[in-house]
Design a protein around this motif. Structure first.
Motif, short mmCIF file in Angstrom:
data_model
loop_
_atom_site.label_atom_id
_atom_site.label_comp_id
_atom_site.label_asym_id
_atom_site.label_seq_id
_atom_site.Cartn_x
_atom_site.Cartn_y
_atom_site.Cartn_z
N PHE A 1 11.87 -12.19 -12.36
CA PHE A 1 11.79 -12.33 -11.19
C PHE A 1 10.78 -11.66 -10.49
O PHE A 1 10.91 -10.41 -10.80
CB PHE A 1 13.05 -11.97 -10.36
N GLU A 2 9.71 -12.25 -10.10
CA GLU A 2 8.41 -11.37 -9.39
C GLU A 2 8.58 -11.41 -8.07
O GLU A 2 8.59 -12.47 -7.35
CB GLU A 2 7.49 -12.11 -10.10
N ASN A 3 8.53 -10.13 -7.71
CA ASN A 3 8.07 -9.83 -6.21
C ASN A 3 7.20 -8.67 -5.89
O ASN A 3 6.58 -8.12 -6.77
CB ASN A 3 9.33 -9.88 -5.32
N ARG A 4 6.88 -8.49 -4.70
CA ARG A 4 5.95 -7.38 -4.28
C ARG A 4 6.40 -6.43 -3.67
O ARG A 4 7.45 -6.62 -2.74
CB ARG A 4 4.58 -8.05 -3.52
N TYR A 5 6.15 -4.86 -3.63
CA TYR A 5 6.63 -3.90 -3.23
C TYR A 5 5.55 -3.18 -2.37
O TYR A 5 4.27 -3.36 -3.06
CB TYR A 5 7.43 -3.00 -4.11
N VAL A 6 5.66 -2.27 -1.53
CA VAL A 6 4.43 -1.56 -0.87
C VAL A 6 4.88 -0.30 -0.81
O VAL A 6 5.99 0.46 -0.86
CB VAL A 6 4.61 -1.94 0.66
N THR A 7 3.84 0.48 -1.85
CA THR A 7 4.09 1.92 -1.96
C THR A 7 3.90 2.77 -0.59
O THR A 7 3.38 2.08 0.41
CB THR A 7 2.78 2.41 -2.89
N LYS A 8 4.42 4.03 -0.80
CA LYS A 8 4.10 4.83 0.48
C LYS A 8 2.61 5.00 0.93
O LYS A 8 2.41 4.99 2.39
CB LYS A 8 4.53 6.18 -0.10
N SER A 9 1.78 4.94 0.20
CA SER A 9 0.46 4.92 0.66
C SER A 9 -0.17 3.50 1.04
O SER A 9 -1.40 3.45 1.71
CB SER A 9 -0.55 5.28 -0.69
N GLY A 10 0.48 2.70 1.05
CA GLY A 10 0.21 1.21 1.74
C GLY A 10 -0.19 0.27 0.56
O GLY A 10 -0.44 -0.85 1.00
N ASN A 11 -0.36 0.58 -0.70
CA ASN A 11 -0.65 -0.45 -1.54
C ASN A 11 0.37 -1.39 -2.19
O ASN A 11 1.46 -1.11 -1.85
CB ASN A 11 -1.19 0.35 -2.96
#
Length: 369
Positions: free
Chosen positions: A87-97
């Motif tokens: 399963f593929e999804n996107r996360y947001v890092t603390k720096s906003g990437n």
């Protein structure tokens, strides 16, 4: 003996803990309540949050906004004791990437825990996005150049033909000046050469186009099986049912690569846009209607509102669902493959009632049958 056994267990636990801490993949244990319970250093290193920060909020709050609803739906399936594979999804890092992760998750109902492993596939996704963008640009440039070449050749031949017609109307017997006669003959000869050059140029364009899109007699079953083998893992994991019937029409005249691309994009789209909570089902059959070879492809997926999408179905980068991996290229390529070889594609669909695509191949002349 008991003491020795405990020593071995303690040693194994130490090894497993060591493996958990040193793994380059993201390892985590989550509760059915939607919170992280345990994570390895790879998680904090990639996302940039401390353990305390990651434990303090629901996991979905770290997920990229556009992917949160879809991720929540998939997680509900997971809590119903259905393992999650690739399963593929996107996360947001603390720096906003934004980072892409591919998850394999196993629920343990008795413990109300989910054991998950994720791989960072951000680099692969960027390469795929660049490739798709380049493909769409190249396709558009090629079509524009081809159109320009044919248009220019056609538009130039018309005035050249008119010029030659004027020469045929001239009565050179009334012209006594030899130099003038030579100029007229030179202009006529040059015009005829130009006309021949334009004709040759168009012939070359047509020949090269035919070489690139070579049409041959293809076995539908063989082409479909080739595609199924290349995505066998996806088919197996999605538990899709594919019903095939090519008894009425076993072969068609078409380009091999184009036909396989059509099968590939339609099947993967049906799997990608399957209704949550139900296994995808696909029907593929062929027939001949009024002397025209047809391929009919239908599924039981999410479908779309034809009143809203209208003529945008096959447009480049047109998307009708919020699926995170949707690029709006598949149907565009399918339509381009079919129409470039003289065929057409029609679609019928309703929301949550699936979609039906009817592909009509170019009607062959009697000599080719």
């Amino acid at each position: 003996m008991a003491k020795k056994t405990n020593s071995i267990l303690d040693s194994n636990n130490h090894i497993f803990e060591h493996f958990f801490e040193l793994s380059a993949d993201l390892l985590c244990i989550a509760g059915f309540d939607g919170f992280f319970k345990k994570i390895n250093p790879a998680v904090t290193e990639l996302l940039g949050y401390t353990k305390e920060e990651l434990f303090s909020k629901p996991i979905n709050e770290f997920v990229y906004t556009e992917d949160q609803d879809y991720t929540s739906k998939v997680r509900k399936e997971l809590l119903n004791n259905k393992p999650l594979l690739n399963f593929e999804n996107r996360y947001v890092t603390k720096s906003g990437n934004i980072v892409w992760l591919s998850w394999t998750s196993m629920p343990i109902t008795d413990e109300k825990l989910v054991y998950a492993v994720a791989k960072n596939i951000t680099h692969n996704k960027k390469l795929e996005e660049e490739r798709n963008l380049l493909l769409s640009k190249i396709t558009k440039i090629n079509k524009d150049l081809k159109k320009l070449s044919y248009t220019s050749s056609h538009d130039l031949r018309s005035p050249v033909n008119n010029l030659l017609s004027i020469f045929s109307l001239l009565d050179v017997s009334k012209i006594e000046d030899s130099e003038t006669l030579q100029f007229i003959e030179l202009l006529k000869s040059t015009s005829e050469s130009l006309k021949q050059a334009l004709n040759d140029y168009v012939d070359i364009l047509i020949h090269e186009d035919n070489v690139i899109t070579q049409v041959e007699e293809l076995d539908l079953s063989e082409s479909l099986n080739t595609v199924i083998q290349t995505i066998s893992s996806l088919i197996q994991n999605s538990k899709v049912t594919i019903n095939v019937d090519f008894t009425e029409l076993e072969k068609v005249n078409f380009n091999k690569s184009y036909l396989e691309s059509i099968f590939l994009n339609l099947i993967t789209n049906s799997i990608k846009y399957a209704k949550p909570g139900s296994s995808p089902s696909i029907s593929i059959h062929s027939k001949r209607t009024n002397g025209i070879d047809q391929l009919i492809f239908s599924d039981n997926g999410l479908g779309f509102d034809m009143e809203l999408v209208k003529d945008k179905v096959f447009g480049l980068h047109q998307k009708f669902h919020n699926h995170i991996d949707s690029k709006g290229i598949g149907l565009y390529l399918i339509n381009n493959h079919i129409t470039s070889l003289g065929g057409k594609i029609e679609v019928e669909s309703k929301v949550n009632e699936g979609a039906k695509f009817t592909i009509s191949f170019k009607k062959d002349s009697p000599q080719t049958k």
